[in-house]
Design a protein around this motif. Sequence first.
Motif, PDB file in Angstrom:
ATOM      1  N   LEU B  10      45.147  39.717  43.301  1.00  0.00           N
ATOM      2  CA  LEU B  10      45.602  38.752  42.292  1.00  0.00           C
ATOM      3  C   LEU B  10      44.526  38.589  41.222  1.00  0.00           C
ATOM      4  N   PHE B  11      43.284  38.446  41.673  1.00  0.00           N
ATOM      5  CA  PHE B  11      42.157  38.272  40.757  1.00  0.00           C
ATOM      6  C   PHE B  11      41.976  39.509  39.876  1.00  0.00           C
ATOM      7  N   LYS B  12      42.035  40.680  40.535  1.00  0.00           N
ATOM      8  CA  LYS B  12      41.843  41.933  39.814  1.00  0.00           C
ATOM      9  C   LYS B  12      42.913  42.112  38.728  1.00  0.00           C
ATOM     10  N   ASN B  13      44.170  41.823  39.086  1.00  0.00           N
ATOM     11  CA  ASN B  13      45.259  41.991  38.120  1.00  0.00           C
ATOM     12  C   ASN B  13      45.252  40.921  37.042  1.00  0.00           C
ATOM     13  N   ALA B  14      44.645  39.789  37.352  1.00  0.00           N
ATOM     14  CA  ALA B  14      44.536  38.741  36.330  1.00  0.00           C
ATOM     15  C   ALA B  14      43.674  39.242  35.182  1.00  0.00           C
ATOM     16  N   LEU B  15      42.663  40.058  35.527  1.00  0.00           N
ATOM     17  CA  LEU B  15      41.752  40.572  34.498  1.00  0.00           C
ATOM     18  C   LEU B  15      42.463  41.492  33.514  1.00  0.00           C
ATOM     19  N   SER B  16      43.564  42.117  33.952  1.00  0.00           N
ATOM     20  CA  SER B  16      44.329  42.965  33.027  1.00  0.00           C
ATOM     21  C   SER B  16      45.663  42.308  32.660  1.00  0.00           C
ATOM     22  N   TYR B  17      45.634  40.994  32.638  1.00  0.00           N
ATOM     23  CA  TYR B  17      46.799  40.199  32.193  1.00  0.00           C
ATOM     24  C   TYR B  17      48.074  40.516  32.987  1.00  0.00           C
ATOM     25  N   HIS B  18      47.938  40.864  34.241  1.00  0.00           N
ATOM     26  CA  HIS B  18      49.068  41.139  35.139  1.00  0.00           C
ATOM     27  C   HIS B  18      50.001  42.220  34.595  1.00  0.00           C
ATOM     28  N   GLU B  19      49.434  43.153  33.827  1.00  0.00           N
ATOM     29  CA  GLU B  19      50.274  44.193  33.245  1.00  0.00           C
ATOM     30  C   GLU B  19      50.242  45.494  34.045  1.00  0.00           C
ATOM     31  N   ASN B  20      49.389  45.551  35.070  1.00  0.00           N
ATOM     32  CA  ASN B  20      49.237  46.813  35.792  1.00  0.00           C
ATOM     33  C   ASN B  20      49.603  46.725  37.269  1.00  0.00           C
ATOM     34  N   TRP B  21      50.454  45.782  37.619  1.00  0.00           N
ATOM     35  CA  TRP B  21      50.891  45.711  39.016  1.00  0.00           C
ATOM     36  C   TRP B  21      51.712  46.951  39.346  1.00  0.00           C
ATOM     37  N   GLN B  22      51.516  47.423  40.578  1.00  0.00           N
ATOM     38  CA  GLN B  22      52.272  48.582  41.052  1.00  0.00           C
ATOM     39  C   GLN B  22      53.745  48.187  41.243  1.00  0.00           C
TER      40      GLN B  22
END
Lengths: 91, 417
Positions: B10-22
């Motif tokens: 969650l933290f990691k994807n927050a850094l890319s604005y939740h645009e790179n979730w699998q």
Amino acid sequence: MFLINCPYCGERDQQEFKAGGEAHIERPKQPTELSDDEWAEYLFMRKNIKGVQFERWNHAHGCRKWFNMVRDTSNDQIKAIYKMGEKPPSQ
Amino acid sequence: MKNKYSIFSLFKNALSYHENWQRAWKDPIPKKEYDAVIVGGGGHGLATAYYLAKKHNIHNIAVVEKGWIGGGNTGRNTTIIRSNYLWDASAGLYDHALKIWEGLSQELNYNVMFSQRGVMNLAHNLQDVRDLKRRTHANRLNGIDAVYLNTEEVKKFCPIINTSQDIRYPVLGGTLQKRAGTARHDAVAWGYARGADEMGVDIIQNCEVKGIKRNGDTVEGIETTRGFIKTKKIGVVAAGHSSVIANMAGLKLPLESKPLQALVSEPVKPIIDTVVMSNAVHAYVSQSDKGELVIGAGTDDYISYSQKGSHQIVEGTLNAILELYPIFSRMRMLRQWGGIVDICPDASPILSKTSIKGLYFNCGWGTGGFKATPGSGDLFAHTIANDEPHKLNAAFNLNRFVSGDLVDEHGAAAVAH
């Protein structure tokens, strides 16, 4: 739906009516000779059609008489209404 | 391999604005042949595919869904989960499901927001009191937690209930199952879809079944809007449309499909921290995490596939809600909808083989299928994989309508739930 045309009373609100399920299921003429499978068919198995279906309705809060209805179950449109004992209208 | 959901992801994807979730599941093109095909991509169907892959090592499976997954009754119910059923067979079935619910979020690595906030059933007349006490005893004999509450205890557990004795249907008591509660219904479908997809299951949406191909008494495959799919095993989990599918195979089922309605209010601050059901006046209510009151209405008495119900059903439910909870009198309702439920004459489901080899039906859950989703999937997968029912769903066979050995749950479950 909303309005149902009772063959005895005329158009009334749907709230006054009770649905009675599939019509023209004939009571077995020789109940004592029925097999378990035939009983199951008569008592429980239903066509449950998506589309035009023949059903029984009762004007429960009105004249309390039973009648038949042809209705499209996919959009609830009433196609025809006829009295008990009358022949169902052909499609 | 799916990435695991965690606080770190969650933290990691927050850094890319939740645009790179699998992607949670693929969008595959149907293959020519599968070992098993599940018809219906609701919670029960997806759970069936999940457990077939996980516990029975069958991975070449397709789930075909007419619309989008979880868009039918899975997304239309009021999310109540409980297992306080009267008869032994039902208690076994529903408590099996409840036990899976308790660990489901961890198992799926998907938060289904299972909340054991308790379910309270109210009694409004002396027969209700006797029935609920009997059910409490039956539940406890089956190892299901249940307590009977008198009127004061009901008021203490849920203070906003009007327990005045001069209302039309006064509260005389109630039962409480503390392990019961609610879950997020969409998450259940999505969690099972993600889990099944990871194990190789093809989830095929916008794919309507048009026919079932038979060779004598054996199935050969299904005709769909996306072509013919060959298979030896077909598990039908189509809820309100079960009879339509059965008809394609030349079978008749003891089902009637009827509209069941529910509605939610505008969101408000927390006011009710449990689920309260009343069979007698037909009102039940809980509060979603968004703050909406979730209210379940009843079924209409006529057959319909229109996903619309009658107005007076909603009106009757709201009358009862207002008498029991005068505090809600100025709330406005936000949304109302209907789903088509397949009701069995004995108000119990069918998880069964049929007279056609390779054709299995999981249907008849009527007004209360959501609570059973994990257990239903688990037991139906067992039935399909082994061509034999599990002992927990043996009583729920299609033949009970011939033998007369019905599981009559109308007393405990005739209400929409």
